[in-house]
Design a protein around this motif. Structure first.
Motif, PDB file in Angstrom:
ATOM      1  N   TRP A 119       0.820  -1.208   0.000  1.00  0.00           N
ATOM      2  CA  TRP A 119       0.000   0.000   0.000  1.00  0.00           C
ATOM      3  C   TRP A 119       0.858   1.264   0.000  1.00  0.00           C
ATOM      4  O   TRP A 119       0.664   2.179   0.779  1.00  0.00           O
ATOM      5  CB  TRP A 119      -0.981  -0.002   1.182  1.00  0.00           C
ATOM      6  CG  TRP A 119      -2.038  -1.046   1.062  1.00  0.00           C
ATOM      7  CD1 TRP A 119      -1.882  -2.381   1.296  1.00  0.00           C
ATOM      8  CD2 TRP A 119      -3.398  -0.881   0.659  1.00  0.00           C
ATOM      9  NE1 TRP A 119      -3.055  -3.047   1.077  1.00  0.00           N
ATOM     10  CE2 TRP A 119      -4.015  -2.144   0.686  1.00  0.00           C
ATOM     11  CE3 TRP A 119      -4.163   0.225   0.284  1.00  0.00           C
ATOM     12  CZ2 TRP A 119      -5.358  -2.344   0.345  1.00  0.00           C
ATOM     13  CZ3 TRP A 119      -5.487   0.036  -0.046  1.00  0.00           C
ATOM     14  CH2 TRP A 119      -6.071  -1.231  -0.019  1.00  0.00           C
ATOM     15  N   TRP A 144      -0.057  -4.059  -3.683  1.00  0.00           N
ATOM     16  CA  TRP A 144      -0.638  -2.745  -3.950  1.00  0.00           C
ATOM     17  C   TRP A 144       0.377  -1.616  -3.750  1.00  0.00           C
ATOM     18  O   TRP A 144       0.131  -0.646  -3.054  1.00  0.00           O
ATOM     19  CB  TRP A 144      -1.856  -2.517  -3.064  1.00  0.00           C
ATOM     20  CG  TRP A 144      -2.858  -1.581  -3.691  1.00  0.00           C
ATOM     21  CD1 TRP A 144      -2.582  -0.435  -4.364  1.00  0.00           C
ATOM     22  CD2 TRP A 144      -4.270  -1.710  -3.714  1.00  0.00           C
ATOM     23  NE1 TRP A 144      -3.733   0.172  -4.806  1.00  0.00           N
ATOM     24  CE2 TRP A 144      -4.798  -0.593  -4.412  1.00  0.00           C
ATOM     25  CE3 TRP A 144      -5.162  -2.633  -3.201  1.00  0.00           C
ATOM     26  CZ2 TRP A 144      -6.165  -0.406  -4.613  1.00  0.00           C
ATOM     27  CZ3 TRP A 144      -6.520  -2.453  -3.405  1.00  0.00           C
ATOM     28  CH2 TRP A 144      -7.006  -1.353  -4.096  1.00  0.00           C
ATOM     29  N   LEU A 168      -2.179  -7.034  -6.570  1.00  0.00           N
ATOM     30  CA  LEU A 168      -2.613  -5.688  -6.935  1.00  0.00           C
ATOM     31  C   LEU A 168      -1.464  -4.792  -7.383  1.00  0.00           C
ATOM     32  O   LEU A 168      -1.391  -3.617  -7.053  1.00  0.00           O
ATOM     33  CB  LEU A 168      -3.368  -5.049  -5.765  1.00  0.00           C
ATOM     34  CG  LEU A 168      -4.682  -5.741  -5.422  1.00  0.00           C
ATOM     35  CD1 LEU A 168      -5.119  -5.384  -4.010  1.00  0.00           C
ATOM     36  CD2 LEU A 168      -5.759  -5.360  -6.413  1.00  0.00           C
TER      37      LEU A 168
END
Length: 846
Positions: A119, A144, A168
């Motif tokens: 993230w 991600w 992701l």
């Protein structure tokens, strides 16, 4: 003896101090600080940080404290003081400048067991290969974080790895051989990784320690299992202990995935959005299964009680959007107690499934789109499931009955739209968030919504397309979280209440097709996040307010048509730079069209919308609008609305020229300026509007010819230029000749296909015309020459007469002039004679 003991004790203390100093311990007394951090690892962390931009400033403690073991997101061993974990997730970290390599200083952390960089935003760089040398890693999470490229096979060197998450990102792998070395792996998440060219199943079956597998949206290919080739798959599968499988959105069709699980181990199975045709063969044996999601497939099974015989542990069941055949008895008593049941569009009708009454722990129930008919049983509205929070009965079309007041119920999301419910609007619980009753037959006033106050959680209210009457309530200040309000297609009357302006985060407002009157309340300018406002089809009056431009950064769809607005279009409307649909048609607007429509930046470029998916920040995906398109009114949903760019100013009293700025709107799909009093010519640059599909300029007073550029509008599907003063020949093009003659009717001086042909000239006529023209040209030239010499002759004669008689006449009149004249010529003659005699005499001597 005592001396030796004391000496030995001192020596032992000295050794302990030296050992402690070696591992980074520095002891102090009193207020002195104990520093555990190892200096080389501290320097490595600072070197690693130098290549990162810490937007949130969460790593501010790095370097300010001497002890790196106390730094934010850093964990050290209690026994060795080595850095063993870096938890740098969700920090929005970025790379410095154009740097595209993560610092290899991480290699100076040889005891690192956990690295979490998920993230973040690393700007499309590759996963560094050196991570494969960090052999003590047990947990690696890079999900991600905007990594790009091929997954480095060096990750196969991390033989101690137990969890690996690369989900992701924008990664791909053509060979998963490296996976077979990770024998201790218990969690693998490669979701959103391109694995289309891999033999994924063969490698997964070799990971005998694997418990959780996620390959969602990874383009994994189907694997057709045959006994002659892949018997070893079944042998390997017997040793699997997978409890969690997520293979969503992969277009899988074959049942080879049955090899991945054992019924006595599996707890969650996510197969949403594939092309599976059958439920798992042994589904009835999944005694530990808690979550089953097979929605959005092509399941054609006949559902009976036998499919669920031993699913004692089932909590969440989703079979939505499948062409199932329902043979479950309404009186069935299931072996499970569900918390979530999703059966949308799965052919569960036509009878109401009364067996759900046994599910007293339901939090979520979705029975939408099943063509269930008849009245909803009375018990359903009683607290049969006291914990029910989300209820969706929409799109059944035939469900009927009345809905009692729900202020006792804690349902925070209720959707019964598109049915036949009637009666009064029920009162709500104060914690209700979503309330959708559209497309029913509810009647009466909606004043009851003011009896439950404050409704601090209400975010979406949709009462559209019913038979509701009366004035709009004036208690909107009690709903501060409202972002979506749809009261369209009812019979509301009176003025728009000023308290609507207190909805400061309102994003979508539908008041279309009612009997509302009066002017727009000025308080609406406080709704600065409005992205869609549709108040067409009412009896609203007054000027379009200048504060409409206050929505400059958000407004994408502004629909004010079919009202009684008058006055000119305010120039402030051009502040709506993100506008996509502007419909002011069928009002009493006058004056000129503003010259600033080229401020509409969303319409300047062709192609897809530059408005982000979340521009109208509403998580319920309820954006729709009624739009005039190609002569008909359509209700468009979110995906289509994002692509549409439309300006409709038709049926007003606008005057003047069509602004040249329209031709700069290359992304405009539809332009309707019909039924006004516009004058002037059609812009020769109209061909620059490359994506135009609809052009209606009919019933104006336009003149001049049709520009050649109009033939370049390759997407033009609807054209109407009728009832103007256009003249000349219609330009020849595939597009313009394809329209019916009615598109050009009412222009008497217009000719050419598809209208009558323009006057033609025969070949002989052309020759005669040419000869006449040549004769005229030649005659004109001759006449010009005659005229020239005539003027010259006249000038000479006139000059001679004036010169001669002016001189000679003066000699006759004046005697002294006459004597002087004769004497002058006598002296000239004598001088000439003497000069000649002298010349000849000199010539003889020589």
């Amino acid at each position: 003896m005592i001396h030796h003991i004391v000496l030995g004790s001192k020596l032992l203390v000295l050794i302990i101090l030296l050992v402690c100093m070696e591992y980074g311990y520095i002891f102090g007394f009193g207020d002195e600080v104990i520093i555990r951090c190892i200096e080389s690892e501290r320097e490595a962390l600072l070197e690693f940080k130098k290549d990162l931009v810490d937007i949130r400033g969460r790593l501010g403690s790095w370097g300010t404290e001497d002890d790196c073991c106390k730094w934010e997101r850093v964990e050290c061993s209690d026994t060795t003081s080595h850095v063993i974990a870096l938890r740098l997730d969700s920090l929005s970290l970025q790379m410095v400048g154009n740097n595209n390599i993560i610092s290899s200083a991480l290699l100076e952390l040889p005891h690192l067991e956990l690295l979490d960089l998920s993230w973040n935003n690393f700007g499309g760089i590759k996963i560094p290969e050196f991570i494969g040398s960090m052999k003590e890693l047990q947990h690696l999470n890079l999900g991600w974080s905007d990594f790009y490229g091929v997954i480095p096979p060096q990750l196969g060197n991390l033989t101690n790895l137990m969890t690996l998450d690369l989900s992701l990102n924008n990664l791909r792998s053509e060979n998963l051989d490296w996976l077979s070395h990770l024998s201790l792996l218990s969690l693998l998440d490669l979701s959103f990784t391109k694995l289309s060219d891999t033999n994924w199943l063969q490698h997964i079956l070799k990971l005998h320690s694997l418990e959780k597998l996620s390959l969602a949206h990874s383009n994994i290919p189907d694997v057709l299992v045959t006994s002659s080739v892949d018997d070893d798959l079944f042998v390997n599968s017997s040793s699997l202990s997978l409890s969690f499988i997520d293979l969503r959105e992969n277009n899988l069709t074959f049942p080879a995935i049955d090899c991945l699980y054992r019924p006595d181990h599996l707890r969650e199975l996510h197969l949403r959005n594939n092309k599976l045709r059958m439920l798992p063969a042994s589904l009835g044996e999944f005694s530990k299964l808690e979550v089953l999601d097979m929605s959005f497939n092509s399941l054609q099974d006949t559902i009976t009680e036998a499919n669920f015989t031993k699913l004692y542990s089932l909590k969440d069941l989703d079979l939505s959007y499948n062409p199932l055949t329902n043979h479950i008895s309404p009186g069935w008593t299931p072996p499970f107690q569900l918390t979530a049941l999703h059966l949308a569009y799965s052919n569960m009708g036509p009878h109401f499934p009364t067996w759900i009454r046994t599910q007293s722990n339901l939090l979520i129930l979705d029975l939408s789109g099943n063509d269930i008919s008849g009245e909803v049983p009375n018990w359903f509205w009683s607290p049969w499931s006291p914990v029910l929070r989300v209820l969706n009965l929409s799109q059944n079309h035939y469900l009927s009955g009345t809905i009692p007041h729900l202020n006792f119920s804690e349902i925070f999301s209720l959707d019964v739209s598109f049915n036949n419910f009637s009666g009064h609007i029920p009162s709500l619980h104060p914690d209700t968030m979503i309330f959708k009753l559209s497309q029913n037959m509810f009647s009466g006033s909606i004043s009851s919504i003011c009896t439950t106050v404050p409704m601090v959680s209400l975010s979406l209210l949709d009462l559209s397309s019913n038979q509701l009457v009366g004035e709009l309530p004036n208690c909107w200040e009690n709903m501060p979280e409202l972002t979506f309000l749809n009261l369209a297609n009812n019979k509301f009357s009176g003025e728009i209440p000023h308290t609507l302006g207190s909805l400061s985060i309102l994003q979508i407002l539908h008041l279309r097709n009612n009997n509302l009157s009066g002017e727009l309340p000025s308080t609406l300018k406080n709704c600065r996040y409005l992205g869609l406002m549709d108040i067409g089809g009412n009896m609203l009056t007054g000027n379009i307010p200048s504060w409409i431009g206050a929505y400059s950064q958000e407004m994408a769809f502004l629909i004010l048509n079919q009202n009684k607005f008058y006055g000119s279009i305010p120039p402030e409307i051009c502040n709506l730079v993100r506008i996509q649909v502007l419909d002011l048609s069928r009002n009493d607007l006058s004056g000129h069209i503003p010259q600033c429509f080229n401020n509409f930046t969303t319409m300047l470029d062709k192609g897809t919308s530059n408005i982000p998916e979340d521009h109208l920040r509403n998580s319920f995906d309820t954006r729709s609008a009624s739009v005039q398109w190609k002569g008909r009114e359509f209700e468009y949903e979110t995906s289509t609305l994002r692509m549409l760019r439309l300006i409709d100013l038709s049926s007003n009293k606008l005057v003047g020229d069509i602004p040249e700025t329209f031709s700069s709107l290359k992304g405009l799909n539809s332009l309707n300026l019909s039924r006004n009093s516009l004058t002037g010519n059609i812009s020769p640059n109209v061909g620059h509007m490359e994506t135009l599909e609809v052009l209606d300029l009919s019933s104006n007073q336009l003149s001049g010819t049709i520009p050649l550029g109009m033939g370049q509008l390759n997407f033009l599907d609807v054209l109407d230029l009728a009832n103007n003063n256009l003249s000349g020949k219609i330009p020849s093009s595939t597009q313009l000749q394809s329209f019916n003659a009615s598109a050009y009717a009412g222009n008497p001086k217009l000719c050419g296909a598809p209208l009558v042909s323009c006057p033609q000239i025969t070949d002989q006529g052309k020759r005669n015309k040419k000869e006449i023209k040549d004769a005229e040209d030649e005659g004109g030239f001759i006449l010009m020459r005659i005229s020239f010499w005539k003027e010259v002759g006249i000038s000479i004669v006139f000059g001679f007469i004036v010169g001669f008689w002016g001189f000679v006449g003066s000699l006759f009149v004046k005697r002294s002039w006459r004597i002087a004249y004769y004497n002058f010529w006598g002296r000239v003659g004598d001088s000439f004679y003497v000069t000649t005699i002298v010349f000849f005499r000199k010539l003889r001597r020589t």
